[in-house]
Design an enzyme around this catalytic site. Sequence first.
Site, PDB file in Angstrom:
ATOM      1  N   LYS A   1       0.837  -1.215   0.000  1.00  0.00           N
ATOM      2  CA  LYS A   1       0.000   0.000   0.000  1.00  0.00           C
ATOM      3  C   LYS A   1       0.867   1.258   0.000  1.00  0.00           C
ATOM      4  CE  LYS A   1      -1.909   1.843   3.953  1.00  0.00           C
ATOM      5  NZ  LYS A   1      -1.628   3.294   3.981  1.00  0.00           N
ATOM      6  N   ASN A   2       1.845   1.281   0.887  1.00  0.00           N
ATOM      7  CA  ASN A   2       2.621   2.506   1.038  1.00  0.00           C
ATOM      8  C   ASN A   2       3.631   2.714  -0.087  1.00  0.00           C
ATOM      9  OD1 ASN A   2       1.165   3.037   3.292  1.00  0.00           O
ATOM     10  ND2 ASN A   2       2.796   2.596   4.762  1.00  0.00           N
TER      11      ASN A   2
ATOM     12  N   ARG B   1      -8.948  -0.098   4.077  1.00  0.00           N
ATOM     13  CA  ARG B   1      -8.043   0.842   3.410  1.00  0.00           C
ATOM     14  C   ARG B   1      -6.694   0.179   3.147  1.00  0.00           C
ATOM     15  NH1 ARG B   1      -6.434   5.111   6.858  1.00  0.00           N
ATOM     16  NH2 ARG B   1      -5.014   5.286   5.127  1.00  0.00           N
TER      17      ARG B   1
ATOM     18  N   CYS C   1      -5.841   8.239   8.749  1.00  0.00           N
ATOM     19  CA  CYS C   1      -5.874   7.694  10.101  1.00  0.00           C
ATOM     20  C   CYS C   1      -5.645   8.808  11.124  1.00  0.00           C
ATOM     21  CB  CYS C   1      -4.771   6.662  10.281  1.00  0.00           C
ATOM     22  SG  CYS C   1      -5.134   5.094   9.518  1.00  0.00           S
TER      23      CYS C   1
ATOM     24  N   VAL D   1       7.182   7.380  17.074  1.00  0.00           N
ATOM     25  CA  VAL D   1       6.945   8.006  15.756  1.00  0.00           C
ATOM     26  C   VAL D   1       5.686   8.877  15.762  1.00  0.00           C
ATOM     27  CG1 VAL D   1       6.640   7.595  13.277  1.00  0.00           C
ATOM     28  CG2 VAL D   1       8.193   6.132  14.602  1.00  0.00           C
TER      29      VAL D   1
ATOM     30  N   ARG E   1       0.046  14.844  12.882  1.00  0.00           N
ATOM     31  CA  ARG E   1       0.509  14.612  11.515  1.00  0.00           C
ATOM     32  C   ARG E   1       0.592  15.888  10.664  1.00  0.00           C
ATOM     33  NH1 ARG E   1      -1.700   8.874   9.435  1.00  0.00           N
ATOM     34  NH2 ARG E   1       0.319   8.804   8.450  1.00  0.00           N
ATOM     35  N   PRO E   2       1.477  16.803  11.029  1.00  0.00           N
ATOM     36  CA  PRO E   2       1.632  18.014  10.231  1.00  0.00           C
ATOM     37  C   PRO E   2       2.323  17.717   8.895  1.00  0.00           C
ATOM     38  CG  PRO E   2       3.278  17.937  11.969  1.00  0.00           C
ATOM     39  CD  PRO E   2       2.405  16.733  12.147  1.00  0.00           C
ATOM     40  N   ILE E   3       2.339  18.719   7.999  1.00  0.00           N
ATOM     41  CA  ILE E   3       3.045  18.536   6.719  1.00  0.00           C
ATOM     42  C   ILE E   3       4.107  19.619   6.539  1.00  0.00           C
ATOM     43  CG2 ILE E   3       1.241  17.245   5.513  1.00  0.00           C
ATOM     44  CD1 ILE E   3       0.517  19.956   4.130  1.00  0.00           C
ATOM     45  N   ASP E   4       4.573  20.169   7.673  1.00  0.00           N
ATOM     46  CA  ASP E   4       5.541  21.266   7.604  1.00  0.00           C
ATOM     47  C   ASP E   4       6.813  20.867   6.849  1.00  0.00           C
ATOM     48  OD1 ASP E   4       5.729  19.573   9.938  1.00  0.00           O
ATOM     49  OD2 ASP E   4       7.396  20.807  10.603  1.00  0.00           O
ATOM     50  N   LEU E   5       7.247  19.625   6.986  1.00  0.00           N
ATOM     51  CA  LEU E   5       8.499  19.223   6.337  1.00  0.00           C
ATOM     52  C   LEU E   5       8.342  19.137   4.813  1.00  0.00           C
ATOM     53  CD1 LEU E   5       9.580  16.459   8.888  1.00  0.00           C
ATOM     54  CD2 LEU E   5      10.435  18.802   8.734  1.00  0.00           C
TER      55      LEU E   5
ATOM     56  N   ARG F   1      -5.017  10.413   3.743  1.00  0.00           N
ATOM     57  CA  ARG F   1      -3.928  11.344   3.991  1.00  0.00           C
ATOM     58  C   ARG F   1      -2.884  11.318   2.878  1.00  0.00           C
ATOM     59  NH1 ARG F   1      -0.811  14.152   7.628  1.00  0.00           N
ATOM     60  NH2 ARG F   1       1.353  13.819   7.097  1.00  0.00           N
TER      61      ARG F   1
ATOM     62  N   ASP G   1       3.817   0.980  12.232  1.00  0.00           N
ATOM     63  CA  ASP G   1       2.642   0.323  11.644  1.00  0.00           C
ATOM     64  C   ASP G   1       2.453  -1.115  12.134  1.00  0.00           C
ATOM     65  OD1 ASP G   1       1.893   2.540  10.241  1.00  0.00           O
ATOM     66  OD2 ASP G   1       2.593   1.848   8.294  1.00  0.00           O
TER      67      ASP G   1
HETATM   68  C1  UD1 Z   1       3.912   6.927   6.299  1.00  0.00           C
HETATM   69  C2  UD1 Z   1       3.050   5.715   6.100  1.00  0.00           C
HETATM   70  C3  UD1 Z   1       2.415   5.276   7.405  1.00  0.00           C
HETATM   71  C4  UD1 Z   1       3.493   5.090   8.474  1.00  0.00           C
HETATM   72  C5  UD1 Z   1       4.414   6.303   8.572  1.00  0.00           C
HETATM   73  C6  UD1 Z   1       5.597   6.087   9.493  1.00  0.00           C
HETATM   74  C7  UD1 Z   1       2.310   6.023   3.819  1.00  0.00           C
HETATM   75  C8  UD1 Z   1       1.177   6.294   2.880  1.00  0.00           C
HETATM   76  N1  UD1 Z   1       2.019   6.048   5.121  1.00  0.00           N
HETATM   77  O1  UD1 Z   1       3.066   7.970   6.755  1.00  0.00           O
HETATM   78  O2  UD1 Z   1       1.719   4.054   7.169  1.00  0.00           O
HETATM   79  O3  UD1 Z   1       2.872   4.894   9.719  1.00  0.00           O
HETATM   80  O4  UD1 Z   1       4.927   6.627   7.258  1.00  0.00           O
HETATM   81  O5  UD1 Z   1       6.299   4.968   9.122  1.00  0.00           O
HETATM   82  O6  UD1 Z   1       3.412   5.752   3.397  1.00  0.00           O
HETATM   83  N2  UD1 Z   1       5.934  14.731  10.578  1.00  0.00           N
HETATM   84  C9  UD1 Z   1       6.125  16.067  10.844  1.00  0.00           C
HETATM   85  N3  UD1 Z   1       6.091  16.946   9.798  1.00  0.00           N
HETATM   86  C10 UD1 Z   1       5.885  16.548   8.508  1.00  0.00           C
HETATM   87  C11 UD1 Z   1       5.719  15.173   8.246  1.00  0.00           C
HETATM   88  C12 UD1 Z   1       5.751  14.285   9.308  1.00  0.00           C
HETATM   89  O7  UD1 Z   1       6.307  16.468  11.996  1.00  0.00           O
HETATM   90  O8  UD1 Z   1       5.883  17.385   7.609  1.00  0.00           O
HETATM   91  C13 UD1 Z   1       5.943  13.773  11.698  1.00  0.00           C
HETATM   92  C14 UD1 Z   1       4.588  13.075  11.852  1.00  0.00           C
HETATM   93  O9  UD1 Z   1       3.686  13.860  12.610  1.00  0.00           O
HETATM   94  C15 UD1 Z   1       4.979  11.818  12.569  1.00  0.00           C
HETATM   95  C16 UD1 Z   1       6.363  11.502  11.971  1.00  0.00           C
HETATM   96  O10 UD1 Z   1       6.829  12.715  11.390  1.00  0.00           O
HETATM   97  O11 UD1 Z   1       5.109  12.034  13.950  1.00  0.00           O
HETATM   98  C17 UD1 Z   1       6.360  10.415  10.922  1.00  0.00           C
HETATM   99  O12 UD1 Z   1       5.499  10.753   9.880  1.00  0.00           O
HETATM  100  P1  UD1 Z   1       5.779  10.356   8.363  1.00  0.00           P
HETATM  101  O13 UD1 Z   1       6.999   9.520   8.283  1.00  0.00           O
HETATM  102  O14 UD1 Z   1       5.686  11.579   7.537  1.00  0.00           O
HETATM  103  O15 UD1 Z   1       4.524   9.447   8.051  1.00  0.00           O
HETATM  104  P2  UD1 Z   1       3.601   9.473   6.765  1.00  0.00           P
HETATM  105  O16 UD1 Z   1       4.414   9.710   5.546  1.00  0.00           O
HETATM  106  O17 UD1 Z   1       2.417  10.320   7.014  1.00  0.00           O
END
Ligand code: UD1
Length: 420
Positions: A22-23, A399, A118, A329, A123-127, A94, A307
């Site tokens: 999936k991922n 999902r 989920c 995480v 789960r921010p997207i700042d990065l 997401r 996961d």
């Molecule tokens: C992906 C996986 C999800 C898995 C996760 C961690 C997919 C579709 N989903 O989710 O199944 O649980 O990796 O292995 O591939 N974070 C920030 N800022 C950001 C982005 C992330 O602070 O801009 C934080 C998140 O809040 C979290 C951590 O980084 O605490 C890990 O998130 P991330 O690795 O980005 O997970 P996803 O890509 O959302």
Amino acid sequence: MAKYLVEKSNPLRGEIAASGSKNAVLPIMAASILATDVCKIMDIPKLRDVEVMCQLLESIGSKVTIEAEKEMISVLTEEIKEEEAPYELVKQMRASILIMGPLLARKKKAKIALPGGCAIGARPIDLHLKGFHALGAEIELGHGYVEATADKLVGANIYLDFPSVGATENIMMAAVLAEGTTVLENVAEEPEIVDLANFLNGMGAKIKGAGTDTIKIEGVSELHGVTHAVIPDRIETGTYMVAAAMTRGDVLIKNAIADHVKPVIAKLRECGVEISEEEGNIRVKADQNPIIATDIKTLPYPGFPTDMQSQFMTLLTSVEGTSIIIETVFENRYMHIGELNRMGADIKIEGRSAVVVGEKLLEGAQVTATDLRAGAALVLAGLVADGVTEISEIYHIERGYSDFIAKLTKLGAKIKRVEE
Ligand code: UD1
């Protein structure tokens, strides 16, 4: 609303095959819009998230053809008609955010509603946004949406504060068509990142270092279509491994890459489960030795995957001894604990740690799947709980698990999907 009814089952026995990841498939489908000709993606899992991604691609102008019997999807994006991902789709998944990097690369513009999926933390997207900005994009945050625009993207040195999987993928997809070289440091090293890089390189991109903490991308002026088979799902594989251990069964998982589930194998072995790795197969045998407690700390790859945390925690409710789990995480990934405790588990949360007292006999109850992996954990609990476990909100589970009922039933599990 559909539900799963799970009955106490005999030890799981037999063989099943893992589906495509999936991922891995979701970012690869998003990346396919970088080409103007056809991309063919094979070993597609049958998942709700894949359907949502198909709808998302169609909404921006791609022509998506699904050949279900061949587990193949073709994506043709001659022209992008819409640089905006609609809220109705983004709120369901997401991973819709992963369309942003490719849209920005191809159209220099991407607008997306802030993502759903989920509910496992803020789960921010700042990065992701920090990376797009470093490549030259202007970022505008509105009420419930974010928009990135650029005259052109230019390669940059980008250091991620945390090795986010999604940010690594999104920035990589934006940088492949940027002018010059991008160096991404402290990136995620997950196998899905490597699969995406292989897909992009197959399209003509120049990416080196995927699978390490530094990725170097030399921008190219265009990308072309490619045919690619996605890697097997390591979380699905891990879930069946734990299901076999949970029921003290003996299961062979085909189409599995042992290297991708190393931490799960290591922890199961620590618990006393016998695991043998043959080429492309993993056999899990838990019907001989007593199964004992172990401690777990989730970490970015190659650490123990977040996961797999809820499924493993479910196993630890039944073993000899007390285990400690630390979730590093996501800050809110313990929603299954309340449900497991309602079934008779004894799990206490202390900040980011959970203390799991073993040898608890679970009892069937009405429970709710609060997210994808929490839902899978409840199914595993149901397999060993006395009586019937009724799981609602199973759309979360669907999902992410391809043919879940069919595969579990093949192994002897007593599970039914019922429509209310
Ligand atoms: C992906 C996986 C999800 C898995 C996760 C961690 C997919 C579709 N989903 O989710 O199944 O649980 O990796 O292995 O591939 N974070 C920030 N800022 C950001 C982005 C992330 O602070 O801009 C934080 C998140 O809040 C979290 C951590 O980084 O605490 C890990 O998130 P991330 O690795 O980005 O997970 P996803 O890509 O959302």
